[in-house]
Structures are given as structure tokens and as C-alpha cells.
Scaffold this active site. Structure first.
Site, PDB file in Angstrom:
ATOM      1  N   TRP A   1      -1.371   5.485  71.135  1.00 43.15           N
ATOM      2  CA  TRP A   1      -0.992   4.262  71.832  1.00 43.15           C
ATOM      3  C   TRP A   1      -2.129   3.278  71.693  1.00 43.15           C
ATOM      4  O   TRP A   1      -3.213   3.638  71.226  1.00 43.15           O
ATOM      5  CB  TRP A   1      -0.611   4.541  73.277  1.00 43.15           C
ATOM      6  CG  TRP A   1      -1.718   4.657  74.303  1.00 43.15           C
ATOM      7  CD1 TRP A   1      -2.133   3.703  75.182  1.00 43.15           C
ATOM      8  CD2 TRP A   1      -2.516   5.814  74.578  1.00 43.15           C
ATOM      9  NE1 TRP A   1      -3.140   4.203  75.976  1.00 43.15           N
ATOM     10  CE2 TRP A   1      -3.400   5.485  75.633  1.00 43.15           C
ATOM     11  CE3 TRP A   1      -2.583   7.110  74.038  1.00 43.15           C
ATOM     12  CZ2 TRP A   1      -4.333   6.382  76.154  1.00 43.15           C
ATOM     13  CZ3 TRP A   1      -3.507   8.004  74.550  1.00 43.15           C
ATOM     14  CH2 TRP A   1      -4.355   7.638  75.590  1.00 43.15           C
TER      15      TRP A   1
ATOM     16  N   ASP B   1      -5.698  10.475  70.795  1.00 44.31           N
ATOM     17  CA  ASP B   1      -5.939  11.743  71.494  1.00 44.31           C
ATOM     18  C   ASP B   1      -6.579  12.757  70.551  1.00 44.31           C
ATOM     19  O   ASP B   1      -6.249  12.817  69.369  1.00 44.31           O
ATOM     20  CB  ASP B   1      -4.625  12.331  72.017  1.00 44.31           C
ATOM     21  CG  ASP B   1      -4.111  11.601  73.252  1.00 44.31           C
ATOM     22  OD1 ASP B   1      -4.891  10.839  73.848  1.00 44.31           O
ATOM     23  OD2 ASP B   1      -2.937  11.796  73.611  1.00 44.31           O
TER      24      ASP B   1
ATOM     25  N   VAL C   1       2.239   9.540  77.460  1.00 44.39           N
ATOM     26  CA  VAL C   1       2.728  10.394  76.367  1.00 44.39           C
ATOM     27  C   VAL C   1       1.577  11.240  75.825  1.00 44.39           C
ATOM     28  O   VAL C   1       0.443  10.774  75.727  1.00 44.39           O
ATOM     29  CB  VAL C   1       3.304   9.519  75.226  1.00 44.39           C
ATOM     30  CG1 VAL C   1       3.659  10.370  74.004  1.00 44.39           C
ATOM     31  CG2 VAL C   1       4.516   8.734  75.700  1.00 44.39           C
TER      32      VAL C   1
END
Lengths: 181, 392, 181, 392
Positions: A109, A128, A158
Site C-alpha cells: 500500500w 511489508d 491488508v
């Protein structure tokens, strides 16, 4: 900004909202209204007559007004304006480096954050690091321009571990992608 | 939001960064990208374990063993230890070994027991060594031990019959399961095999010849029901000695070998000039307690023990003081109060040793032993057992 | 007894230990000794000259002296003298009943607890209920006569889920097996 | 302790109790067993879900969804929901469904996605319905929904392409994966299929004919980037209506059907007599926030919203007040301050409704709405989403 920090960002404004009364008296009045909880409590505020601060959507958010550019292991580091999770800088990794044994997700994101040093907006990819248990250190949850699941690239809940060998979430990096404006 | 946007979003490069003009216009009305060089994602490589590092098991609630540098207080990385796994460090510093049990569907499905091997530089899974069942208990340091030469691993099992899985760490394969009736809590016994404490109050010595195990017992020297020895005892690889501590505060030293010899015990309370601990109720006194209640600094022969005031059978109570015991003189040389009670204690084997502790809230303390200065207080570090690179 | 409760079990004794001084002064003296932390601090206590309470090993432990027989959902219920874990009575189960969907282990660790109603000792089997995630309610850790792993049937840390279809720990029951004396 | 003792220990009876004289002599010097009848272990059977029950997801740190009776505050049982699983209740009360993702070796190995089916009386696993991948996010109530007739389950996936897995809950098999470009956050659309919110600000309606999906879009009615609708919105099965709430506090009602109609919004702040929320910085105001920020009591048409004072983009902040909104009159009829900030809110659909909330510490509050009396405060109940038996 995990919790709204009234002291840091709003004392002057609160006073103005209260029509010039002191913060304490305004708050106590407000408190009385709330505890009594009438059917239609009216908050004794009207639109603030502040001295024209920049109220455009592009103006600085509460996060941006207090962000710093020195310590990447703190939640208020400027790039973290929309991060959610453990900072990889506290987990043995770096601002764009995954800790040993974990794997950066190729997709992520994004956030648009303002660098306090030059006042400019930059696009940040929150990539991530995956494949290790949750790091547990330096949990942050900043939400500037963070939206919901129907706009997934702007949602920070998410598990962004796609295309990695494991989808277990370890920590998050904040990779500078480029200038946003 | 059109299909194109979502799809475009996935046009990630091989270098691993995400970018899509259609997306960025949502994020902010960006015009053009500046000439700024985008950063590249990479992965850190670590050093092998160092003497001032410590490894802290997250315990029941926080899977994973976090590696911290005791000097800086910074986290270096994490070894994957799920709930009830046991970690051990290759004495040569090349591998982290994790004895673990995994079901194929989380809490159901097929049971899989293994020793997982991670290299210490990249923290990557090297291989899994399948073994028969192992015990599920957690918070114990002596259910998975490694021989001093690093060649053999011993994984305890309770099925609930008592046995030990022998693992060849060089060939990376399971060798044999040997019965260990009535005993548990292992320690290496170099050149012999391993030793263990037994319910009859003896020390068992298991002499291994290939897959054959020959078990001998010392004379009983403690009471497993009345004054048990904490099974998180310490082992000194250099001296080939184990130090035992019992609930009442008795301290023994066992010299390992084919026929181990066990010293006469002394009382830790007497060593501090107060009356010895007793097993009777209503005797308020200082007692050792916690989960990993003691740590030995090998070079100085000083033992650090978590002590609390209470009655007998309060052996799990967290320590409110640390007692530093000189094993040679059998004297308590220092008593230090703790601000928060602590459950686990370990000490680095460096010249300037650091004392590491953690408690129920998962906060770790790093204390400079020279000054008793609190060097670091690390929140959410983990609440279970602590290991140092040199497991002496 | 998770923590030693000085108030409940030892004020009188503490005073005696301190040689008749008040508890406060004894504690503050003790505190001074500790903070100063000399090489060989001597706790100013000698064997208490209490008025002959029953000090035999069979005498009541701190747990037994304060145990109750009314509320099975509290850690101080008498049968729980050596329990460790979540009480099934707080998880939808009962004192000898597993919550729906979990399975009692056929083997268990045991404790010997004193029923305050008749003063007699009973053998209690702490049978774990297995096959659900940890219940999370009413966590207790009592340790009367609880010993170490080389005496496993008296150790309350072992996951006592043998012979069940799943070894996941959910909660613990305290089943009355019979009189112990 | 001899081998015999350990072995004897395992002579458990079929009825499930452990006893061994050799052991009991260690535990206590017992003489003979009294005539007392030993108790038998058994397992509780539950009732199907009741209107005053609530289901609270433990969230990231506490796997499992605990079932509580709101009247008594007692825990009734637990549904196995691992981290990031989504639970839904069969409208007929026969089954609990869990959409979950499990790797064969914990965090590694083979990925397995499924809908696990539990009966509501014995809480036993009935079967697993294998499905393609599903999204990993957690704390969302609209990624796994069930049609009003209980026959079809819809499981959202982000791969990161957006799609929905259709599951036949009668035949217990996966039917099809249909693409849902640019949309997420589903709601049932009875007789049609389902609807979902989209990044372009529209409501998508997916008409299902067998495995064929026909997607139509409403006109855009909100801004997904500037004033997003919280994706934990509420659905009223009786009225076939959804209530939406945006970050600034706008409230819409959508009447579902082949071509849903969406009401004009009203401002929750204006409904309380204060100025409407705005998207600009520096505008201190009351805003809705949290994870599950609102709950609808269907019979009265009252909406309960967690509100906090702050600036815009504080949409995850926990609520410090609960605002009760009469949707018919578009008025805030009550404002209640909270002692501790709360993250998730739900209301039972009973005649005497109970308001249920939880916060970051995992403590659940049960409030009697008639009196605002705190009926129960349950520690460690769970910190994530709350579900009630009638998911209106």
C-alpha cells in the site's frame, strides 16, 4: 496518529471553538453536557473564527504538523504518515530493509507524506516484510489518507504479503518512491 | 475504480516496488515524478551470535524468539519459534535449532515434530529434521539440548512415557528414541551422552553407544516431591558442571562424567546470613522462584537468583530481588531489589557481563552488572525464557 | 498462589520476624537495607517464636488457609490448589465438564487439596480440555505441592492433552477423584 | 521413580480418569481411598445461538471467537477462529461458518483456504469446504457473508486482484470465483446475489446466474479517497437495507435489489446540532471512528455510533462517546460518554437490547440500553469484531 492528542494539536483551536473562554472552562462545560446526556445535547461551538490557517485538503494533517525527520524508529517519523504495524527499523531491519530471514513483498500500500525538511509531499510504499512472526516492536498505526478495502492500495490493514513464499506478517518498511508533487 | 487500475497496480518490478500512475492519482493529485531515485527494498544479513546478544522467547502469547543486542538494546532479528517450541544455539554459532511441533491444519490435522535448522547469518530455514513426538510444555531450557561438540541434539518427549529423541545434527537426521523412565530435564555429559534429573531424587547418566543407551543412577540426593530442583538449572560447558537450585534454596554442583559426583548442598539463605528455607507452611522467608530463576556467570562462578518473600510452595512467584551468590565461598555477595517482579533471568558470558531479565508483562531489563545500572528497558521484548550465545 | 500476599498471610508473622516492631518500621528498615545493598546484608530476623501453629508439612498451606468452597469460578476455590491455566467453569464448562467442542484428556496431573468444609484432603485430577484455542478467561496458577518435569504427574505446566484428537489447550477442570487421607 | 510408576500412571480408564497408587503416595501419603464416588469427565452441549448472545473475535493476539451470554456475562463456548479468520452465523442457527487460511506448517508449507463448518450444539467441526485463496486482513465483517436464505456463502479475495468465492453451503462445495474489479466489502442482495462498495464511489450489484456474474454499478455517491465509507457497515435483513457511514459522519441508507437506491445522506453531527464533519485539517470536531464503529438496532431503527473528538483522518481512533441516532427522524437522541475508549460496537436484536463494546485492551462492556447501566465488564473477552446472533 493513534489517539487524538488534544494538547499537541488543538488547544488554541479549542479555545476559539469555545468562543474565547478558557480551555478548562470550555472542557468542564462540555463535560457537564455529556454527563447529563439530554436528548439533544448542543455542543456550544460554532465554526471557528481562526485567523485563516490553510484549511485546504492539501494542508498539513495533524500527523504532518508534528512529524520529524531524525528518528526512523519512532511512529512520528515523517514517512510513516499511513503506516500500520511494527516498524522494521525496530526489528533488525531498516527504513527500506527487511530484517534477516524475512522477505519484502513486491506489492504494497502507499501513502503520501510531507517531509518536514522541505515541506514537499512524497509517495511512500509501505512494503511489508513477510515470513517471520510479528516482530512486536514499535507498533504504529497512522492513518493519513488511509481508506477502506474497496481502495486496497490505500488501506493499511491488508496483509500486504503477495508473491512472497510465506504470507506471515513480520514488519513494515517505508520506501521512498518519489516526489508526489 | 476500474479493473485496469487494480491490475495496473500489480505491475510490480522484479526489484520489488509498486507503482502505478492510476493509483497515485488517487493517493494524491501527483503531476509527475521528480527525478528522485526510488529506494530499493533489500534484506539485512546478520552476524553470527555474539556474547552480548540475548534471545528472548515471546512465550505463549507472542510466537517468535527475538534477538537483542544487550549493549545497544536493539533488536537484531527473530528466530521462528511457535508456541511451545524450544530453541538451542549451535555452539559454533552457525545454526539456530528449533525443536517444534506443528499440526498440518493449525490445531488439527496431522502432527509433525521436527528440529528446524536456521542459518545464523540469513536466518533462513536450512532444513527440517523429522523426529518422533516431543513434549509440549514450553518455558524450559533443558528439553532440547545440544552436545558440547555441536554434533548431537537431544529432544525430550513425554508421551506421557518419558523418552529422548537423539538427532544427528551433522547428518541432519533422527538417530533413535531412547527411553528415560522416571527422568527428565537434561544436561550434556560430554563423551558419555547426557544426564537428567529423576523423580527418585537421583541424577541419571545415559551412556550412548550408537543407538544403545545405558542408564545409571546416582544415589538419591534430593526429594522430587518435598524439595524439588528447578528444572531450569544451569550447565557450565567449560567445567562440565551443573548447578542445581531447589525450592527451599539448596544449591548443589554436579560434576558430570561417566559417574557424576554431586557436592553437598548449601543454603542460599544461610549464604545471605538468614535462616535456611524450609518446606513447612507458615515459615515466611526469602525463596527462589520464577520460571528461569537463576543464571550463572561462568568466569566468576557467580550465580544470580530471583528471590521473593513468601511461604514454601510459592516457587513460581516472580522475584522481587536478585541475589548474587559466589559459589566458591558460598556467600551471597549482593542483594538487589527489583522495581518490577521478574520471572526469568540470564547473564551474558562476556567480560563485562549484562544481566537480562523479563517478567509477566513481557518487558525485558538489561542491567550492567558492574554498576547495576539499567542500560535498557525493552517493552514487548518477550515474557519467557532467555538464552545467551554462550550457553554456559 | 500467584503472588505472595503479605497482607493476607503474614502480617503477624512479619511483625514477629521483626522482633516486635511495627510492620511499617520493619518494612522500611528492610527497604533501607535492600536499597543500600551492602555486600552482606543481614536480614534482621531469626526464627519466629510464634505461638506454635501447626508447622508440620501436612499443615495448611497459604492457599489452603484462604480457600473457599462456594465459587468454582474463582482461583481460590479449594480444588484449584495446584491448577494452572484457564478455569473451564469460566469457559462454558464445569468443574468436571469440558466446554462444548473440547475434549477431556484421559490423563492428567494431580493435586492434593484440603476442603475447607471438612478439613480433609482430597485427590484432584486436573484434566485439561483440549482441541480449542486457549479460553482466556479466569487464568489461575496455584502451586501447592506442584513439582518439576521429572515428576510429570505433579507438574502443572505440561500440556496434558494426551490421547485427544487435538493437543491444543483450551482450559482445565478439577475432577474429584477421592479422599486422600 | 521407577519405570513402573510412569507406566502405571497411564493406566487411565475409559471413563477418563487418572489414578495410580504409586503416584498418589508421592502426592500425599494417602492411606486408602474413601468411599467417595469419583466424578466423571464429560462435555457440555450448547443451545443454538440466542438473540442476547454475542460473539467476540479475540483478534490478532487471542485466536478464537468467544461466545458470551449478554444477560449473564458468562462465556458459553468458543468457535475456533485463527488469526485473520472470518466467522459468520447460519441464519437458521444450525452452523457457525469460519472462512480461514491455514498453512500446513504454521507459517510455511502449503496454503489451505477453506470454510470450516461447526455445528452450533456441539461446536464440533462438521466439514471443511475447500476454496481458492481469500483475503488476509481480519477485523472486517463484510469479507465473509451469507445469503439471507443461508444457502450461499460469499468469501472475498484480494490476490491482489479483487474477486469473490461463491460457496454452496447446502451441498458444501465451492461453486465459482467471480471477479469483482475495483470493489469490496460485500452485503447480501436477496434474490439477486450480492452488492459491494467500489473505489469509484459506486455501489456494485452482482447478479448471479449459476456461475455467471453480471455486474452493474450505481451512480457514484461517495468519494472513496476523500470521504470513505467505513467498510464495517450494517445490513438489515428484514428491510433489505444497508446503512453506510463515512469518515466525516455522513449517513446513507441503501435499499437493495436488482437496482439499489441510495438515500441522500445526512450529517451525524448536524443531527446532534453541531456543525457537520469536514475533510479539511485543523477542523476539530466529533468524528466517527474505530474498527466496527456502528451498530443498528433493527426494530427501532436506531444507529449506535462510536464518536471521538479529533481532526479528520482520525478514523481509526477509538470512540469516547456513543451517539444514538434515530434514522427516521435523522436526530441524535442520546450521547453517552465512555469511561474507556472503545473500538468495536454491536447491539443485540432483542426487545431489551444490549449494547456490546470492546476496546484495545480486550475488555468487553455490556450495557443495558434502557438504563445505560453497565451490566457486565468482561476482561480478556477479545479485542476485535463483535457479532450477534441475528446479523441485522
Amino acid at each position: 496518529m493513534k489517539k487524538f492528542d488534544a494538547d499537541a494539536m488543538g488547544e488554541k483551536l479549542l479555545r476559539k471553538l469555545a468562543g474565547g473562554s478558557s480551555r478548562r472552562s470550555m472542557l468542564s462545560r462540555l463535560g457537564a453536557v455529556l454527563v447529563a446526556a439530554p436528548a439533544f445535547p448542543l455542543l456550544p461551538v460554532s465554526r471557528a473564527e481562526a485567523a485563516k490557517p490553510d484549511r485546504s485538503p492539501e494542508a498539513k494533517t495533524a500527523f504532518a504538523r508534528t512529524a520529524q525527520s531524525k528518528d526512523e524508529t519512532k511512529c512520528d517519523y515523517w514517512r510513516y504518515c499511513a503506516i500500520d504495524g511494527a516498524l522494521c527499523t525496530c526489528c533488525g531491519g531498516g527504513i527500506h530493509s527487511c530484517p534477516a530471514g524475512s522477505e519484502p513483498s513486491p506489492v504494497s500500500w502507499v501513502g503520501t507524506c510531507i517531509n518536514p525538511d522541505d515541506g514537499k509531499a512524497y509517495l511512500i510504499a509501505y512494503r511489508d516484510c513477510c515470513g517471520k512472526p510479528a516482530c512486536g516492536q514499535c507498533g504504529c498505526d497512522n492513518t493519513d489518507r488511509e481508506t477502506q478495502l474497496y481502495m486496497p492500495q490505500l488501506n493499511n490493514d491488508v496483509i500486504w504479503c503477495f508473491g512472497t513464499s510465506s504470507m506471515e506478517y513480520h514488519c513494515s518498511t517505508a520506501v521512498l518512491v518519489g516526489a508526489a508533487s | 475504480m476500474s479493473n485496469r487500475v487494480v491490475r495496473g497496480f500489480f505491475a510490480a518490478t522484479a526489484m520489488g516496488f509498486t507503482l502505478c500512475a492510476a493509483v497515485t492519482t488517487h493517493a494524491a493529485p501527483a503531476d509527475t515524478m521528480a527525478a528522485l531515485e526510488p529506494e530499493t527494498s533489500d534484506v539485512v544479513t546478520m552476524e553470527p551470535p555474539k556474547p552480548n546478544w540475548f534471545f528472548i522467547d515471546g512465550g505463549w502469547d507472542m510466537p517468535g524468539t527475538s534477538i537483542f543486542d544487550g549493549e545497544t538494546g536493539k533488536m537484531k532479528g527473530m528466530v521462528e519459534t511457535r508456541r511451545l517450541a524450544d530453541m538451542a544455539i549451535d555452539p559454533a554459532g552457525r545454526y539456530y535449532y528449533v525443536a517444534e511441533t506443528i499440526w498440518s491444519k493449525g490445531d488439527r490435522g496431522t502432527r509433525q515434530d521436527m528440529v528446524s535448522v536456521y542459518d545464523t547469518r540469513e536466518l533462513k530455514l536450512v532444513t527440517e529434521i523429522t523426529i518422533p513426538d516431543r513434549i509440549l510444555i514450553g518455558s524450559r531450557k533443558n528439553n532440547f539440548i545440544i552436545s558440547d561438540d555441536g554434533k548431537t541434539g537431544f529432544v525430550y518427549n513425554l508421551s506421557p512415557a518419558s523418552s529422548v529423541n537423539i538427532v544427528d545434527l551433522v547428518k541432519r537426521k533422527f538417530v533413535a528414541n531412547v527411553e528415560l523412565p522416571g527422568c527428565a530435564s537434561m544436561m550434556p555429559n560430554p563423551g558419555v551422552g547426557f544426564s537428567a534429573l529423576c523423580g527418585d531424587g537421583s541424577l541419571a547418566t545415559v551412556k550412548l553407544t550408537g543407538t544403545k543407551a545405558d542408564i545409571t543412577h546416582s544415589a538419591p540426593f534430593f526429594s522430587a516431591t518435598d524439595d524439588p530442583i528447578f528444572d531450569n538449572f544451569t550447565y557450565d560447558r567449560k567445567k562440565k558442571e551443573t548447578t542445581f537450585l531447589s525450592y527451599t534454596g539448596q544449591v548443589w554442583t554436579a560434576r558430570l562424567g561417566p559417574a557424576p559426583t554431586i557436592s553437598a548442598p548449601f543454603s542460599i539463605q544461610a549464604a545471605a546470613g538468614i535462616r535456611p528455607g524450609e518446606t513447612k507452611p507458615l515459615e515466611l522467608n526469602w525463596y527462589p522462584g520464577g520460571r528461569q530463576p537463576m543464571a550463572l556467570h561462568r568466569a566468576t562462578g557467580h550465580l544470580f537468583v530471583l528471590m521473593h518473600m513468601g511461604e514454601y510452595w510459592s516457587h513460581k512467584a516472580s522475584g522481587t530481588e536478585v541475589w548474587e551468590v559466589d559459589l566458591a565461598t558460598q556467600k551471597v555477595v549482593k542483594r538487589r531489589p527489583l522495581e518490577e517482579p521478574m520471572n526469568n533471568i540470564e547473564v551474558t558470558q562476556s567480560d563485562k557481563p549484562l544481566l537480562i531479565m523479563d517478567g509477566e508483562k513481557g518487558t525485558a531489563l538489561v542491567i550492567d552488572l558492574a554498576t547495576w545500572e539499567e542500560k535498557h528497558k525493552i517493552e514487548k521484548a518477550g515474557g519467557s525464557t532467555i538464552t545467551v550465545a554462550d550457553p554456559s
